[in-house]
Structures are given as structure tokens and as C-alpha cells.
Design a protein around this motif. Structure first.
Motif, PDB file in Angstrom:
ATOM      1  N   VAL A 120       0.885  -1.198  -0.020  1.00  0.00           N
ATOM      2  CA  VAL A 120       0.114  -0.096   0.032  1.00  0.00           C
ATOM      3  C   VAL A 120       1.062   1.241  -0.090  1.00  0.00           C
ATOM      4  N   LYS A 121       1.774   1.237   0.761  1.00  0.00           N
ATOM      5  CA  LYS A 121       2.666   2.351   0.941  1.00  0.00           C
ATOM      6  C   LYS A 121       3.707   2.677  -0.300  1.00  0.00           C
ATOM      7  N   GLU A 122       4.014   1.469  -0.695  1.00  0.00           N
ATOM      8  CA  GLU A 122       4.867   1.612  -2.157  1.00  0.00           C
ATOM      9  C   GLU A 122       4.063   2.108  -3.404  1.00  0.00           C
ATOM     10  N   LEU A 123       2.752   1.752  -3.601  1.00  0.00           N
ATOM     11  CA  LEU A 123       1.789   1.790  -4.643  1.00  0.00           C
ATOM     12  C   LEU A 123       1.216   3.497  -4.324  1.00  0.00           C
ATOM     13  N   ASN A 124       1.176   3.734  -3.098  1.00  0.00           N
ATOM     14  CA  ASN A 124       0.684   4.953  -3.217  1.00  0.00           C
ATOM     15  C   ASN A 124       1.502   6.038  -3.432  1.00  0.00           C
ATOM     16  N   GLN A 125       2.967   5.835  -3.075  1.00  0.00           N
ATOM     17  CA  GLN A 125       4.001   6.757  -3.436  1.00  0.00           C
ATOM     18  C   GLN A 125       4.145   6.632  -5.153  1.00  0.00           C
ATOM     19  N   HIS A 126       4.067   5.605  -5.620  1.00  0.00           N
ATOM     20  CA  HIS A 126       4.061   5.463  -7.056  1.00  0.00           C
ATOM     21  C   HIS A 126       3.020   6.267  -7.650  1.00  0.00           C
ATOM     22  N   THR A 127       1.832   6.253  -7.370  1.00  0.00           N
ATOM     23  CA  THR A 127       0.527   6.825  -7.815  1.00  0.00           C
ATOM     24  C   THR A 127       0.745   8.303  -7.689  1.00  0.00           C
ATOM     25  N   TYR A 128       1.542   8.826  -6.511  1.00  0.00           N
ATOM     26  CA  TYR A 128       1.643  10.157  -6.178  1.00  0.00           C
ATOM     27  C   TYR A 128       2.799  10.809  -7.445  1.00  0.00           C
ATOM     28  N   ASN A 129       3.553   9.800  -7.534  1.00  0.00           N
ATOM     29  CA  ASN A 129       4.798  10.313  -8.549  1.00  0.00           C
ATOM     30  C   ASN A 129       4.250  10.488  -9.828  1.00  0.00           C
ATOM     31  N   TYR A 130       3.115   9.512 -10.199  1.00  0.00           N
ATOM     32  CA  TYR A 130       2.657   9.501 -11.485  1.00  0.00           C
ATOM     33  C   TYR A 130       1.743  10.530 -11.826  1.00  0.00           C
ATOM     34  N   TYR A 131       0.784  10.743 -10.881  1.00  0.00           N
ATOM     35  CA  TYR A 131      -0.456  11.720 -11.057  1.00  0.00           C
ATOM     36  C   TYR A 131      -0.105  13.172 -10.621  1.00  0.00           C
ATOM     37  N   VAL A 132       0.575  13.296  -9.749  1.00  0.00           N
ATOM     38  CA  VAL A 132       0.691  14.701  -9.147  1.00  0.00           C
ATOM     39  C   VAL A 132       2.000  15.167  -9.421  1.00  0.00           C
ATOM     40  N   LEU A 133       3.203  14.530  -9.471  1.00  0.00           N
ATOM     41  CA  LEU A 133       4.356  14.992  -9.795  1.00  0.00           C
ATOM     42  C   LEU A 133       4.727  14.745 -11.453  1.00  0.00           C
ATOM     43  N   ALA A 134       3.988  13.835 -11.865  1.00  0.00           N
ATOM     44  CA  ALA A 134       4.313  13.594 -13.409  1.00  0.00           C
ATOM     45  C   ALA A 134       5.683  13.158 -13.805  1.00  0.00           C
ATOM     46  N   ILE A 142       8.458   3.878 -11.681  1.00  0.00           N
ATOM     47  CA  ILE A 142       8.057   2.375 -11.942  1.00  0.00           C
ATOM     48  C   ILE A 142       7.428   2.388 -13.304  1.00  0.00           C
ATOM     49  N   ALA A 143       7.699   1.238 -13.903  1.00  0.00           N
ATOM     50  CA  ALA A 143       7.083   0.914 -15.265  1.00  0.00           C
ATOM     51  C   ALA A 143       5.424   0.512 -14.970  1.00  0.00           C
ATOM     52  N   ASP A 144       4.564   0.963 -15.932  1.00  0.00           N
ATOM     53  CA  ASP A 144       3.236   0.516 -15.770  1.00  0.00           C
ATOM     54  C   ASP A 144       2.939  -0.924 -15.258  1.00  0.00           C
ATOM     55  N   TYR A 145       3.855  -1.781 -16.270  1.00  0.00           N
ATOM     56  CA  TYR A 145       3.616  -3.102 -15.935  1.00  0.00           C
ATOM     57  C   TYR A 145       4.068  -3.428 -14.644  1.00  0.00           C
ATOM     58  N   GLU A 146       4.923  -3.245 -14.053  1.00  0.00           N
ATOM     59  CA  GLU A 146       5.527  -3.563 -12.811  1.00  0.00           C
ATOM     60  C   GLU A 146       4.351  -2.913 -11.786  1.00  0.00           C
ATOM     61  N   PHE A 147       3.868  -1.794 -11.838  1.00  0.00           N
ATOM     62  CA  PHE A 147       2.935  -1.255 -11.020  1.00  0.00           C
ATOM     63  C   PHE A 147       1.711  -2.178 -10.905  1.00  0.00           C
ATOM     64  N   ASP A 148       1.016  -2.490 -12.147  1.00  0.00           N
ATOM     65  CA  ASP A 148      -0.092  -3.289 -12.182  1.00  0.00           C
ATOM     66  C   ASP A 148       0.194  -4.676 -11.864  1.00  0.00           C
ATOM     67  N   LYS A 149       1.322  -5.283 -11.744  1.00  0.00           N
ATOM     68  CA  LYS A 149       1.589  -6.536 -11.140  1.00  0.00           C
ATOM     69  C   LYS A 149       1.566  -6.408  -9.483  1.00  0.00           C
ATOM     70  N   LYS A 150       2.141  -5.598  -9.050  1.00  0.00           N
ATOM     71  CA  LYS A 150       2.322  -5.121  -7.932  1.00  0.00           C
ATOM     72  C   LYS A 150       0.781  -5.027  -7.035  1.00  0.00           C
ATOM     73  N   LEU A 151      -0.029  -4.158  -7.983  1.00  0.00           N
ATOM     74  CA  LEU A 151      -1.427  -3.939  -7.464  1.00  0.00           C
ATOM     75  C   LEU A 151      -2.247  -5.332  -7.546  1.00  0.00           C
ATOM     76  N   GLU A 152      -1.828  -6.172  -8.558  1.00  0.00           N
ATOM     77  CA  GLU A 152      -2.798  -7.381  -8.576  1.00  0.00           C
ATOM     78  C   GLU A 152      -2.311  -8.498  -7.334  1.00  0.00           C
TER      79      GLU A 152
END
Length: 671
Positions: free
Chosen positions: A14-28, A32-42
Motif C-alpha cells: 500500500v505504501k509503495e503503490l500510493n507513493q508511485h501513484t503520487y509520483n505518476y499523477y501529481v508530480l508527473a 516504475i514501469a506501468d507493467y510492474e505497477f499493475d503486477k504489484k497492484l494485482e
């Protein structure tokens, strides 16, 4: 695994993915690659399904997008901006098709669309006029970026009035940047010593979140629209609505297809897997939607995504090759950038010989060794990058690659400032690539625009010892005989060049200031500084507080300016250029006085305005007798405040009890 261990794993995800989400949407700036993110989310989703009592209420599996920034007004979406379920394989698509058939039978159609790799946007139109533009945000509310979005040419502000256009509707789309524009703008950032964006998507997202809409207007953004929302059904199918959007004047992608079965969909996906590299913009997959709106309603929604749509995402193309060596490039501002030199390999239709390593942190993160077998990716990245080392193939005696501590060109010890990732060579007056790069920047079109000189010529002049500083350009006429001995330099070329150098003396102060190549001082900042300080003496003498009081000059820029003019050799160059009669003060244009209604009144303008640009407001105030100040002080009469005004200015104005007025208030004063 114990329940405690499972809980720890879930919390860590949760902590890692929320940070990646913040980096992606807010900081642009994703890390992390989309594929790696989706696998961790899965993995997290599966654990939550098996242990629902251990699930975190802030889990990213419950969110649609990212977070909300604090610098824009937050607006609730009239219709939630749900995300789509992602898949990377054909079997998942067939399973999706099977679920649809169980509910609808065999009588339905799919619409296949390109999945643009950009920033999602929601546009609201009322009475055929654009009222608001809001980012996805967290799916239920987003940032109001209307002023910035209005700078995008193919987003209409007004529609041609027609009986078939709803009075109120919302249209969804994707804002993106074409690759050619991305490469050009990123090169400019590199020249200014600023961190480069990894790909066009990040650059587009970062641009939309800028506070100054005049800066947004300088960056060529584009937008495709692909979804219509209304209070009542105007169309029976999604396909019909797309055709209507085109007829209303919206930019809709031509690469859309109506399909009757899943095999047709898979063929569309297969075609674009390679063909996407021939587009001028990035896509990262294909979106598949059930066409009929009635059937969409029948299929319904899950908590975070529709059951009638799915996105197929292409895995970024990657190959394995050998890292032959790491070389280091020294830029104009002294930034030392590592570059991986690779054994040539075919990737995404091109031969790849080099890959970016960005900075020292990247070398350390990858733990690179000489001769490593590495995986190279070219997905949304324009420049290939190393994503991983194949440790199974590493040689036992492989030598670890260590980022240098001294400049590879002049051996000066490198420095890294607190909070920055790049190392710099501070020897800007004697490091060859910095000297050449600065002079090349000085003669450039956006700076002094000197005809008859080019980058290769500057390189040749430096190697022959004809120039070592910018000021040496203005004494080249004394070396005419030596110039005639150079290859491809005839008498006519020399005359044209010397005329171009002489004519450059008429370039205004802000162009000269930009041409000096001070770190973080781009074209716009140079203009703000020139008009904020009026002349070079004031700029050199300005304190940190005085500089940051100038509109849009932050502490980082101010510190860079103070550091630059703190070096005697830089001040000497200014003196030599002044002796050659270059312009080092602002020439104020005579303003025709329209009235004296604002005589004796002082103003500071801050923020973004609906009906006028800041320059127009400045002219309006000055032509009616008012005076514009560079910063907020107790002497200030009015702060003309627009949207997205800097919080520090607002705080200072309130502290000093400076009245805030709006654009309308100013116009009222002039009635």
C-alpha cells in the motif's frame, strides 16, 4: 506465512503503490514501469480478497487515479472519471468477451480506440461555451485547470450553435505532446541545467499543472476527445456520439474502429502493436468499449471501473544487449550526464547504440558493472533506457562502474547541491565543453541571433584559440587575417559574420541576459528579471529578498543569479561586453497616457486572468497613470490578483494590509 507477515506485506505494498501513484499523477515523474505497477497492484488485490479484514482503507485498489494538488481549485466531477481494468494478454480479453456474452448474448458491437499516453481531462460545455476543464484527480474530484487548457489550439472555446448540441454536456479526452515537440523542449531544459522529463506524457502533465498560462501557451499540447456525458440520452451508441463530436468541431482520433467480434478486436490490437511507432505521439494500448449505451447500462459497473470496457496495454518493448562502456557528457551548465554505450541492437524499429542513465543515482540503482548484459526498454521513453541487469550473465571479475568524482573534461572536482540529483563541474570558465556550449547558446536564435555563425564554427574558433569567452566574439574583427586562413571561410563569409556580430549589439537587455546562460534563467525568466531590475547594475546588486520579490522568481533562481554574479570573472565579462556597447538596461517604451485616473497609484499583478494577459493589464494601468512595482511592500496600493496566485504573495499582502482587487475591480476604477 503468519497473519502478521501478511499484514506487513500488504502495508508495504500500500505504501509503495500510493507513493508511485503520487509520483505518476501529481508530480508527473513516475519511478516504475506501468507493467510492474499493475503486477504489484494485482498481488495486493489478491491478498485483500483472501484477507479482507486486513485491507487498508487507503488501499490503491480502491482508488481510480491519483491525488489532488494543493495549488489548483478542487472541483467535484459531475460524472465520476472511472479507470478501466487493464490487461496485458489476449486470454483476459477473451474472458472479458465471454462475460459480456453471458449478459448480452451475441448481438452487440465493440468500439476499438487507441489508448493515448497522456493526461485525462474533463471539459464541461454550457450553451456551447467551454466553462471548465478539470483533471482526473482521484476520479471523484480533480484540479480546475481551465485557464491552461484554453491555450490548447484544438480545444474549442465556443461551438457553432446548433439544434443537435446539448445545452449542458461533459466531454472526456486526453492531453498529450507530440514526440518532436517533446524532444525540442526537453533539449531546452537540458541546456538550462534542469531535470529532463522522461517522456512526453510526463511533460504534458507537468505543463498542464503550471501556474503561468502564458508559459503553458508556449508548449505545444494537443488533445483527443473520446467520450460524451449528458443528463439524457442524445445518442444510442458510443460510435454515434463520436461522429457527432467530430461534427461539433472536436478533435477525435481517426484511428477508431467498430468491431462485431473479439477476433476483429484482437486483429486491431495486433496491427497497432507495431504500427504505433509510426504515429507522431505515444499510445500504450487499446481501449475496447461495448458500443450500445443501453447495453452499457445493462452491464453496469464495479466499485472502480465499468464492466462494459477494458484496456489492453502493450508491454514496453525491450531487448537484451551488452553494456560496452559508460561515457560522460558535460553540458553547457556543467551538468555531467552518464550515457550507456551499447552493443548495437534492434529495438522498436531502430538500431539502438546508446541509452540514457540520467545521473549517478541511476548507475547505483542498477548496480552496473563493465560488460554487463542489460535489458533495454523503449516504451513511452523517447530515448532508450536500461531497466535491469541480467545478473545470471555477469562475469565473476566484472568491475563495478563508479560515477566519477572529477570532471571528465577538465578534472575539476564535481559538486552536487543539496536537493539535486545531478553532479556539476563548477569550472565554467575553463572547462572546454562548457565554454563552447555557452558561446553556442549566446549566438542562438532565441538569444543574440547572430547571423553567419553556427555551432561548428564556434567549435572551430575555440580549437584554434580565436575565442575563449563570449566577449571574444566582439573582437574577432581584429583577427580578420587569421580568419581567412580557415577552411570554408571566404571573405564574403567573414564580412557577413562580422556584420551579424555587430548587429547583435542592438539586441535588448533580456536577450543579452538570456544569452549569458545563467543556470535556471530561461527566456521567460530573463525577461522577468530584466523588467524587474531595469538594468544590469541593479541585477548584480540585488539581494535574495529583492530577487524573489520579482514576479515568478523563486529562491532557486535567485540563488543561482547571486552565485553567478558573485564570481569576479563573470562580472569582468559583463564589463567587457558593456565596453562593446551591448544593451544592459531596459529601454522603456513611451506609453500614451489615456487618462490620469490611476495617477499616484501603485500595483503588483499576480495570477492568471480571464479576459486579459498580464502584459495587457500592465499597459492598461500604465496608460492610465498607474505604476507597476516588482514586489509587495508597504508602499503598494493594490495587488491585482488573478487565479492561481502565488501563496507567498497573498500572505505578504494580507500581512501588510494591501487591498486585493480583481480584473473587474480594475476596470470599474477606470470607468
Amino acid at each position: 506465512m503468519s497473519r502478521s507477515d501478511i499484514k506487513d506485506e500488504m502495508d508495504a505494498l500500500v505504501k509503495e503503490l500510493n507513493q508511485h501513484t503520487y509520483n505518476y499523477y501529481v508530480l508527473a515523474m513516475p519511478t516504475i514501469a506501468d507493467y510492474e505497477f499493475d503486477k504489484k497492484l494485482e498481488i495486493l488485490s489478491k491478498l485483500e480478497l483472501e484477507h479482507p479484514d486486513l485491507a487498508d482503507p487507503n488501499s490503491p485498489t480502491l482508488k481510480v487515479g491519483g491525488d489532488i494538488t494543493k495549488t489548483f481549485t478542487t472541483v467535484k466531477h459531475r460524472w465520476p472519471m472511472l479507470s478501466l481494468g487493464n490487461t496485458y494478454n489476449e486470454q483476459d480479453l477473451k474472458d472479458f468477451d465471454e462475460r459480456v456474452r453471458k449478459t448480452l448474448g451475441d448481438s452487440f458491437e465493440y468500439v476499438c480506440e487507441l489508448k493515448f499516453d497522456g493526461l485525462s481531462i474533463s471539459l464541461t460545455y454550457e450553451n456551447s461555451k467551454l466553462q471548465r476543464a478539470v483533471t482526473r484527480g482521484d476520479g471523484t474530484k480533480g484540479d480546475d485547470v481551465t485557464t491552461n487548457i484554453k491555450t490548447i489550439n484544438n480545444i474549442p472555446h465556443h461551438l457553432k450553435t446548433g439544434a443537435d448540441i446539448p445545452g449542458l454536456f461533459e466531454i472526456r479526452g486526453e492531453i498529450f505532446m507530440h514526440r518532436a515537440a517533446f524532444e525540442r523542449l526537453n533539449k531546452e531544459r537540458e541546456e538550462l541545467g534542469e531535470v529532463q522529463y522522461a517522456n512526453p506524457r510526463n511533460f504534458a502533465s507537468g505543463t498542464v499543472k503550471m501556474q503561468d498560462s502564458s508559459e503553458v501557451a508556449k508548449r505545444p499540447l494537443d488533445c483527443f476527445l473520446y467520450s460524451l456525458n449528458t443528463d439524457k440520452d442524445y445518442f444510442k451508441t458510443h460510435w454515434e456520439s463520436l461522429q457527432a463530436l467530430k461534427s461539433w468541431g472536436f478533435h477525435v482520433s481517426e484511428h477508431t474502429k467498430l468491431s462485431t467480434n473479439i477476433d476483429d478486436v484482437l486483429a486491431f490490437i495486433a496491427y497497432w502493436e507495431n504500427e504505433r511507432f509510426n504515429l507522431s505521439f505515444d499510445i500504450d494500448g487499446i481501449v475496447i468499449k461495448v458500443n450500445s449505451y443501453a447495453q452499457q447500462q445493462e452491464l453496469g459497473f464495479t466499485a472502480k471501473s465499468p464492466r462494459w470496457a477494458i484496456s489492453f496495454k502493450y508491454k514496453a518493448q525491450e531487448v537484451e544487449t551488452i553494456l560496452e562502456k559508460v561515457s560522460y557528457q558535460v553540458g553547457r551548465t556543467g551538468a555531467v550526464t552518464p550515457v550507456a554505450n551499447l552493443r548495437p541492437v534492434q529495438l522498436a524499429g531502430t538500431t539502438v547504440k546508446r541509452a540514457t542513465l540520467h545521473n549517478a543515482n541511476e548507475i547505483e540503482r542498477l548496480d552496473l558493472h563493465e560488460g554487463d548484459s542489460v535489458f533495454v526498454e523503449k516504451g513511452g521513453e523517447i530515448i532508450p533506457k536500461i531497466i535491469q541487469v541480467n545478473l545470471d550473465k555477469r562475469q565473476k571479475d566484472a568491475v563495478r562502474i563508479i560515477y566519477p568524482t572529477t570532471c571528465p573534461e577538465c578534472q575539476t572536482p564535481l559538486i552536487r547541491k543539496e536537493g539535486e540529483v545531478a553532479f556539476y563541474c563548477p569550472n565554467d570558465e575553463a572547462c572546454p565543453p562548457q565554454i563552447v556550449g555557452k558561446i553556442q547558446h549566446f549566438i542562438g536564435r532565441k538569444a543574440m541571433n547572430i547571423d553567419g555563425l553556427g555551432d561548428e564554427t564556434i567549435e572551430t574558433f575555440y580549437q584554434r584559440g580565436l575565442i575563449k569567452h563570449i566577449s571574444d566574439l566582439y573582437i574577432l574583427h581584429e583577427k580578420a587575417d587569421e580568419l581567412k586562413t580557415l577552411d570554408r571561410f571566404g571573405e564574403r563569409s567573414i564580412v557577413n559574420m562580422l556584420q551579424g556580430i555587430d548587429q547583435s549589439k542592438q539586441m535588448p537587455f533580456e536577450k543579452v541576459l538570456f544569452g549569458l546562460g545563467i543556470r535556471y534563467v530561461g527566456e521567460t525568466v530573463a525577461r522577468k528579471l530584466a523588467f524587474g531590475t531595469k538594468n544590469i547594475e541593479n541585477l548584480i546588486a540585488a539581494s535574495l529578498e529583492e530577487l524573489t520579490a520579482i514576479d515568478e522568481i523563486g529562491q532557486r533562481i535567485a540563488e543561482s543569479i547571486i552565485e553567478y554574479f558573485g564570481k569576479p570573472e563573470h562580472v569582468l565579462q559583463i564589463q567587457l561586453l558593456r565596453s562593446q556597447e551591448l544593451q544592459f538596461e531596459v529601454i522603456e517604451n513611451e506609453i500614451a497616457l489615456q487618462s490620469d485616473k490611476l495617477t499616484g497609484k501603485t500595483f503588483v499583478i499576480s495570477g492568471v486572468f480571464e479576459n486579459h494577459s498580464r502584459e495587457e493589464l500592465k499597459l492598461l494601468i500604465e496608460s492610465n497613470g498607474g505604476k507597476i512595482l516588482s514586489g509587495i511592500s508597504a508602499k503598494l496600493n493594490y495587488l491585482l490578483a488573478g487565479d492561481n496566485m502565488g501563496p507567498s504573495k497573498l500572505e505578504k499582502a494580507n500581512k501588510l494590509n494591501v487591498p486585493l482587487i480583481s480584473e473587474d475591480d480594475l476596470l470599474e476604477m477606470l470607468k
